[in-house]
Design a protein around this motif. Structure first.
Motif, short mmCIF file in Angstrom:
data_model
loop_
_atom_site.label_atom_id
_atom_site.label_comp_id
_atom_site.label_asym_id
_atom_site.label_seq_id
_atom_site.Cartn_x
_atom_site.Cartn_y
_atom_site.Cartn_z
N UNK A 18 12.34 -23.78 29.83
CA UNK A 18 11.62 -23.07 30.89
C UNK A 18 10.21 -22.69 30.45
N UNK A 19 10.05 -22.32 29.17
CA UNK A 19 8.71 -22.01 28.66
C UNK A 19 7.83 -23.25 28.65
N UNK A 52 -5.55 -20.47 27.77
CA UNK A 52 -4.50 -20.37 26.77
C UNK A 52 -4.04 -18.92 26.62
N UNK A 53 -4.99 -17.99 26.69
CA UNK A 53 -4.65 -16.57 26.57
C UNK A 53 -3.72 -16.12 27.70
N UNK A 54 -4.01 -16.59 28.91
CA UNK A 54 -3.19 -16.24 30.08
C UNK A 54 -1.80 -16.83 29.94
N UNK A 55 -1.72 -18.09 29.50
CA UNK A 55 -0.42 -18.74 29.32
C UNK A 55 0.38 -18.04 28.23
N UNK A 56 -0.29 -17.65 27.16
CA UNK A 56 0.39 -16.96 26.06
C UNK A 56 0.99 -15.64 26.55
N UNK A 77 2.96 -18.32 21.05
CA UNK A 77 1.71 -18.21 20.31
C UNK A 77 0.70 -19.23 20.85
N UNK A 78 -0.56 -18.95 20.61
CA UNK A 78 -1.60 -19.88 21.05
C UNK A 78 -1.45 -21.23 20.36
N UNK A 79 -1.07 -21.20 19.09
CA UNK A 79 -0.89 -22.44 18.35
C UNK A 79 0.18 -23.31 19.00
N UNK A 117 -0.31 -26.98 20.88
CA UNK A 117 0.49 -28.14 20.47
C UNK A 117 1.16 -28.78 21.68
N UNK A 118 1.68 -27.96 22.59
CA UNK A 118 2.33 -28.48 23.80
C UNK A 118 1.32 -29.19 24.68
N UNK A 119 0.19 -28.53 24.92
CA UNK A 119 -0.84 -29.10 25.80
C UNK A 119 -1.40 -30.39 25.22
N UNK A 120 -1.51 -30.43 23.90
CA UNK A 120 -2.07 -31.62 23.24
C UNK A 120 -1.17 -32.83 23.37
N UNK A 121 0.14 -32.62 23.43
CA UNK A 121 1.07 -33.74 23.54
C UNK A 121 2.34 -33.29 24.25
#
Length: 211
Positions: free
Chosen positions: A163-164, A178-182, A188-190, A194-198
């Motif tokens: 779900x996340x 990214x801050x809003x999503x976090x 974590x932002x990291x 990582x998810x957004x990148x791939x």
């Protein structure tokens, strides 16, 4: 008297109806009734084919508000999502999403506003289908190979749930920072980078551990 109906759909173990409702109430929605399909895929069934999804078309009236976590709860098909939202708007039902607090209704008669609204509906529906296709691609392209033989090394356990992962992809597609999503997911932002990148690799890793 109008009412606010929350529709939830869960298809995997780490999603729950209660969690989706809590998200909605935390976002400020006052829910009068919950309608839910549990253990039902949005890929293989349209909203009208699901027992409780079909019930929505029977119960919702002009002035009612239909709340969903995001449009992918209505379906994973571009056609299904767009047709469902337009059908609700045509009968005077307001459709709202918890993520990004989007509102869709048929109140406006201004052609420019209608065009913007319809384009946004189409974009969100297309994103929902793209996410579903990414999941299937991950399953086809890498899961079996990544799992390998029984007991093979699976790498580090992912720090995110299904779900996340869906929420990250949905919010990122809508331009959220990214801050809003976090803040919304607790990740974590990291992890989000990582998810957004791939995203496909993120699905593969999750499926590898969900064996």
């Amino acid at each position: 008297m109008s009412r606010t109906v929350f529709y939830a759909r869960v298809s995997v173990d780490d999603q729950t109806i209660a969690h989706q409702r809590t998200q909605a109430e935390s976002a400020g929605f006052v829910i009068d009734e919950v309608v839910a399909d549990d253990g039902v895929s949005g890929v293989f069934t349209t909203l009208a084919e699901r027992p409780q999804g079909r019930r929505l078309f029977d119960m919702l009236r002009r002035g009612d508000v239909l709340v969903v976590r995001w449009v992918d709860r209505l379906g994973r098909s571009y056609t299904d999502v767009t047709e469902a939202i337009r059908a609700f708007m045509a009968r005077g039902v307001i459709v709202r999403t918890v993520i990004n607090n989007m509102t869709f209704d048929g109140a406006t008669a201004d052609p420019i506003q209608m065009a913007v609204r319809d384009a946004l509906i189409g974009f969100m529906a297309a994103t929902a289908q793209a996410q579903a296709e990414a999941t299937k691609e991950a399953q086809r392209a890498g899961i079996n190979h990544a799992k390998g033989r029984e007991g093979a090394y699976r790498g580090r356990k992912p720090s995110y749930s299904g779900s996340q992962l869906e929420t990250v992809c949905a919010m990122q597609s809508q331009g959220a920072t990214v801050a809003t999503i976090a803040k919304a997911t607790g990740l974590s932002r990291q992890t989000i980078y990582r998810i957004v990148g791939s995203p496909i690799e993120a699905y593969i890793v999750l499926e590898r551990w969900n064996k």
